[in-house]
Design a protein around this motif. Sequence first.
Motif, short mmCIF file in Angstrom:
data_model
loop_
_atom_site.label_atom_id
_atom_site.label_comp_id
_atom_site.label_asym_id
_atom_site.label_seq_id
_atom_site.Cartn_x
_atom_site.Cartn_y
_atom_site.Cartn_z
N HIS A 170 0.80 -1.23 0.00
CA HIS A 170 0.00 0.00 0.00
C HIS A 170 0.83 1.27 0.00
N HIS A 171 2.05 1.20 0.48
CA HIS A 171 2.90 2.38 0.54
C HIS A 171 3.55 2.70 -0.82
N LYS A 199 -1.88 4.09 -5.83
CA LYS A 199 -1.28 2.93 -5.18
C LYS A 199 -1.08 1.81 -6.20
#
Length: 117
Positions: free
Chosen positions: A105-106, A116
């Motif tokens: 997700h980062h 994303k």
Amino acid sequence: SPRQNMPVRYFIMKSSNLQNIDISQQKGTWSTTPSNKRKLNGAFWESSVVYLIFSVQGSGCFQGFARMGSAIGCEKSQDWGSAGFGGVFKVDWIRKESIPFQFAHHLLNPRNDNKKV
């Protein structure tokens, strides 16, 4: 061999089923649609390395990642059983493991409005 001073490219490869991923991991090959062939071949020739991140549709996970080992040719394979797939190409699997999407997700894609991955 990697081409110096050229960008690294990454592509998410979606598969309709896990069997295709298993075949790829066993044989070290992949087959894709004709529209993807143009994009991937361009990246292969214009980049130092092309990484392919594999995911089965609806799985919620990545199944691993590989390095594109050759350009995509014209020969077809019956392994995937789909007439819509084009040429086969070599892939060198780096990691074969189910990795949930939440662990990525980062990561943001600068070529897709920083959405994303």
